[in-house]
Write a protein that holds these residues in place. Structure first.
Motif, short mmCIF file in Angstrom:
data_model
loop_
_atom_site.label_atom_id
_atom_site.label_comp_id
_atom_site.label_asym_id
_atom_site.label_seq_id
_atom_site.Cartn_x
_atom_site.Cartn_y
_atom_site.Cartn_z
N ASP A 118 0.81 -1.22 0.00
CA ASP A 118 0.00 0.00 0.00
C ASP A 118 0.84 1.27 0.00
O ASP A 118 0.32 2.36 0.24
N ALA A 119 2.14 1.16 -0.28
CA ALA A 119 3.02 2.32 -0.17
C ALA A 119 2.58 3.45 -1.10
O ALA A 119 2.51 4.62 -0.69
N LEU A 120 2.29 3.14 -2.34
CA LEU A 120 1.88 4.19 -3.29
C LEU A 120 0.53 4.79 -2.90
O LEU A 120 0.32 6.00 -3.05
N LYS A 121 -0.36 3.96 -2.41
CA LYS A 121 -1.67 4.45 -1.96
C LYS A 121 -1.50 5.41 -0.77
O LYS A 121 -2.14 6.46 -0.71
N GLU A 122 -0.63 5.04 0.16
CA GLU A 122 -0.38 5.90 1.32
C GLU A 122 0.25 7.22 0.88
O GLU A 122 -0.09 8.29 1.39
N ALA A 123 1.18 7.14 -0.07
CA ALA A 123 1.81 8.36 -0.57
C ALA A 123 0.80 9.27 -1.25
O ALA A 123 0.84 10.50 -1.07
N ALA A 124 -0.13 8.69 -2.02
CA ALA A 124 -1.15 9.49 -2.70
C ALA A 124 -2.03 10.22 -1.70
O ALA A 124 -2.39 11.39 -1.90
N ALA A 125 -2.39 9.54 -0.62
CA ALA A 125 -3.23 10.18 0.40
C ALA A 125 -2.49 11.35 1.05
O ALA A 125 -3.09 12.41 1.32
N LEU A 126 -1.20 11.19 1.29
CA LEU A 126 -0.43 12.28 1.88
C LEU A 126 -0.26 13.43 0.90
O LEU A 126 -0.24 14.61 1.31
N ASP A 127 -0.18 13.14 -0.39
CA ASP A 127 -0.13 14.20 -1.39
C ASP A 127 -1.44 15.00 -1.40
O ASP A 127 -1.42 16.24 -1.54
N ARG A 128 -2.56 14.32 -1.25
CA ARG A 128 -3.85 15.03 -1.19
C ARG A 128 -3.90 15.96 0.02
O ARG A 128 -4.40 17.09 -0.07
N GLU A 129 -3.37 15.48 1.15
CA GLU A 129 -3.32 16.34 2.33
C GLU A 129 -2.47 17.58 2.07
O GLU A 129 -2.84 18.70 2.44
N ARG A 130 -1.33 17.39 1.43
CA ARG A 130 -0.45 18.53 1.16
C ARG A 130 -1.13 19.54 0.25
O ARG A 130 -1.06 20.76 0.47
N ARG A 131 -1.80 19.04 -0.79
CA ARG A 131 -2.49 19.95 -1.70
C ARG A 131 -3.61 20.70 -1.00
O ARG A 131 -3.95 21.83 -1.39
N ALA A 132 -4.17 20.09 0.05
CA ALA A 132 -5.23 20.75 0.81
C ALA A 132 -4.67 21.70 1.87
O ALA A 132 -5.43 22.32 2.62
N GLY A 133 -3.34 21.82 1.92
CA GLY A 133 -2.72 22.76 2.84
C GLY A 133 -2.32 22.19 4.18
O GLY A 133 -1.93 22.94 5.08
N HIS A 134 -2.41 20.87 4.33
CA HIS A 134 -2.06 20.26 5.61
C HIS A 134 -0.78 19.46 5.47
O HIS A 134 -0.72 18.48 4.72
N VAL A 135 0.27 19.89 6.17
CA VAL A 135 1.54 19.17 6.21
C VAL A 135 1.80 18.79 7.66
O VAL A 135 1.84 19.65 8.54
N ARG A 136 1.98 17.51 7.89
CA ARG A 136 2.06 17.01 9.27
C ARG A 136 3.38 17.35 9.96
O ARG A 136 3.44 17.37 11.19
N GLY A 137 4.42 17.55 9.19
CA GLY A 137 5.73 17.81 9.78
C GLY A 137 6.84 17.43 8.83
O GLY A 137 6.60 17.17 7.64
N PRO A 138 8.06 17.39 9.30
CA PRO A 138 9.21 17.17 8.40
C PRO A 138 9.23 15.81 7.72
O PRO A 138 9.93 15.64 6.72
N LEU A 139 8.47 14.83 8.23
CA LEU A 139 8.45 13.51 7.59
C LEU A 139 7.26 13.32 6.66
O LEU A 139 7.08 12.23 6.12
N HIS A 140 6.48 14.35 6.45
CA HIS A 140 5.28 14.21 5.61
C HIS A 140 5.67 13.78 4.19
O HIS A 140 6.38 14.49 3.47
N GLY A 141 5.23 12.59 3.81
CA GLY A 141 5.50 12.07 2.47
C GLY A 141 6.85 11.42 2.29
O GLY A 141 7.20 11.03 1.17
N ILE A 142 7.62 11.28 3.36
CA ILE A 142 8.98 10.73 3.28
C ILE A 142 8.95 9.21 3.42
O ILE A 142 8.45 8.68 4.42
N PRO A 143 9.46 8.46 2.45
CA PRO A 143 9.50 6.99 2.54
C PRO A 143 10.55 6.48 3.54
O PRO A 143 11.69 6.93 3.54
N ILE A 144 10.12 5.54 4.35
CA ILE A 144 10.93 4.99 5.44
C ILE A 144 10.94 3.47 5.35
O ILE A 144 9.93 2.86 4.99
N LEU A 145 12.06 2.87 5.70
CA LEU A 145 12.16 1.41 5.78
C LEU A 145 12.25 0.98 7.24
O LEU A 145 12.92 1.63 8.05
#
Length: 526
Positions: free
Chosen positions: A77-104
């Motif tokens: 679901d990595a791409l799906k999760e990334a898409a949801a975070l992109d929608r948040e960013r476009r709506a003006g909501h950024v959660r913090g410095p890790l918003h949209g950052i891929p982690i292992l």
């Protein structure tokens, strides 16, 4: 051994989509958190494109090309999760410095959608129904969980003769600097993957050296936090008196950002009751002149084990002085030669107790250590082609946590390593931190004879042992190269001293810029 991993189908299916993104094509090699956030803020990149870029790099480097074999499973679901975070960013909501950052994540941490196996085929179907609290915090911070990394099976606590970076489920991980060299430590896959830029940052776990050693041998920053700064719930354990998760990154700033997102109390982990009170904005506390005026003591007893590591230490001391630090050399830390037996006793007792508790509460089919031993014997061809399970068997023979032998060892270990060890040295010399070499360069992988970590005085454990047993923080930072292999230095301090250690590490990093990207050399030719 190269097992057939279920994520390959998903990965190959994703590749056609990768070519459809030329507008946002971006080379993720060596890219850090702040650079990626700036590009996403400016509309030059989004999390979906970033996630695709890492998937492409995994396909090209981890599974083909150099074949690091550092990724054990991808999040479907990595791409799906990334898409949801992109929608948040476009709506003006950024959660913090890790918003949209891929982690292992290391494959001993519960994360929904993927198995949590500790690298063992016995737990290949252990699919958690909830995230570990640590993972929940990362998701809440906006991180994209890209996948799980390979590790030394059972976090290197199945046999004293193991090859680091090998697991029955994942095979052998390779060092990205020189491919026939070992990645070290149980967080081997995270170390190799982050060094090769297969994700922005990664999570390892440590009982004694399992973050610090692979970080050092992969040219990374690794943080072993204070015991209790972050939750261990949902992490396959070794020993609760020493276990902790921690960040692994290509820069101090990235590791600090990750640490801030992970830290915090968990009511299910009693050790974390003070964590919220000790959380910091670790990135805000970093200064380019972080070495100026700091009093740092050199632990000479932890040097002399490997000449290349010693050369790195001498160069680091010169840098500290040049940058305005006050270096006390040498500083004697008591009890370094008295801790080994107590540590092994503690780990054998706690492993049996803690692992049984995890298995009881998980979806794993073996529910006891004895059942796992039987499972391994029944599947010895797959699970034990190179080494056995002598540590499993010793742990299974240990008594309960009310046994006097265990209680005495635990009390001795904590007292000698902490108050009478690190703390006494810091107080005596009015120090902010201690410094020692991390490890020497990576040794050749040898599945037949196991690891060849060079040591000096056999009565003194590795550089990670003292802070591991005390439950105190330590940070390894790249310090240079020898024969194309990274070496590092380590800063350690008292409990909850992460802000000071990270400021020192950042000042050192900015003065040296010692890290270089790996080039995947097959071997070292004399």
């Amino acid at each position: 051994m190269r097992p057939i991993l279920p994520f390959l189908t998903f990965l190959l299916a994703s590749l056609p989509a990768l070519a459809a993104q030329p507008k946002q094509a971006f080379d993720v090699s060596e890219a850090g958190v702040s650079e990626l956030q700036a590009r996403m803020r400016d509309g030059k990149l989004d999390s979906q494109a970033l996630t695709r870029a890492y998937l492409q790099r995994i396909a090209r480097i981890d599974r083909a090309g150099p074949r690091l074999n550092s990724i054990i499973e991808l999040n479907p679901d990595a791409l799906k999760e990334a898409a949801a975070l992109d929608r948040e960013r476009r709506a003006g909501h950024v959660r913090g410095p890790l918003h949209g950052i891929p982690i292992l994540l290391k494959d001993n941490i519960d994360a929904v959608g993927m198995a949590n196996s500790a690298g063992s085929l016995a737990l290949a179907d252990n699919r958690p129904s909830t995230d570990a609290p640590l993972v929940a915090k990362l998701r809440a911070a906006g991180a994209v969980i890209l996948g799980k990394t390979n590790l030394s099976e059972w976090a290197n606590f199945r046999s004293a003769h193991a090859s680091s970076g090998w697991s029955g489920r994942g095979g052998q991980t390779r060092n990205p600097y020189v491919l026939d060299r070992n990645p070290c430590g149980s967080s081997a896959g995270t170390g190799s993957a982050i060094a090769a830029s297969l994700a922005t940052v990664g999570i390892g776990t440590e009982t004694d050296g399992s973050i610090l050693c692979p970080a050092s041998m992969a040219g990374l920053v690794g943080i072993k936090p204070t015991l209790g700064l972050m939750s261990r719930t949902g992490i396959i354990p070794i020993a609760h008196s020493q276990d902790t998760a921690g960040p692994m990154a290509r820069s101090v700033a990235d590791a600090a950002a990750l640490l801030g997102a992970m830290a915090g109390s968990d009511p299910r982990d009693a050790a974390t009751k003070e964590a919220d009170a000790h959380r910091h904005d670790y990135v805000a506390g970093l200064h380019a002149d972080g070495l100026k005026g700091k009093r740092i003591g050199v632990v000479r007893k932890l040097a002399g084990m490997e000449p290349n590591a010693d050369h790195a230490l001498e160069a680091a001391i010169a840098t500290l002085r040049a940058q305005g630090a006050i270096v006390i050399d040498p500083v004697d830390v008591a009890n370094l030669d008295t801790l080994g037996e107590a540590e092994m006793t503690i780990m054998l007792y706690e492993f049996k107790h803690d692992l049984t508790a995890y298995l009881r509460d998980s979806n794993a089919k073996p529910k006891t250590l004895a059942a796992l031993i039987d499972w391994n014997n029944a599947h010895a061809k797959q699970e034990m082609p190179w080494f056995g399970q002598d540590l499993f068997e010793k742990a299974n023979a240990a008594g309960g946590l009310d046994d006097r032998k265990y209680l005495d060892a635990l009390a001795k270990a904590k007292r000698l390593s902490g108050p009478e060890g690190i703390d006494a040295a810091l107080v005596k010399h009015h120090l902010d931190a201690l410094i020692a070499p991390s490890w020497g360069p990576a040794f050749p992988t040898d599945p037949v004879l196991g690891d060849h970590i060079v040591s000096g005085d056999p009565t003194i454990g590795g550089v990670s042992q003292l802070p591991a047993m005390a439950g105190y923080p330590s940070v390894t930072v790249p310090a240079g190269f020898t024969h194309g292999l990274p070496v590092g230095v380590m800063f350690l301090g008292t409990a909850w001293s992460e802000p000071v250690l990270l400021d020192i590490a950042y000042g050192y990093e900015q003065a040296t810029h010692a890290r270089k990207a790996p080039t995947f050399i097959p071997t070292i030719v004399p």
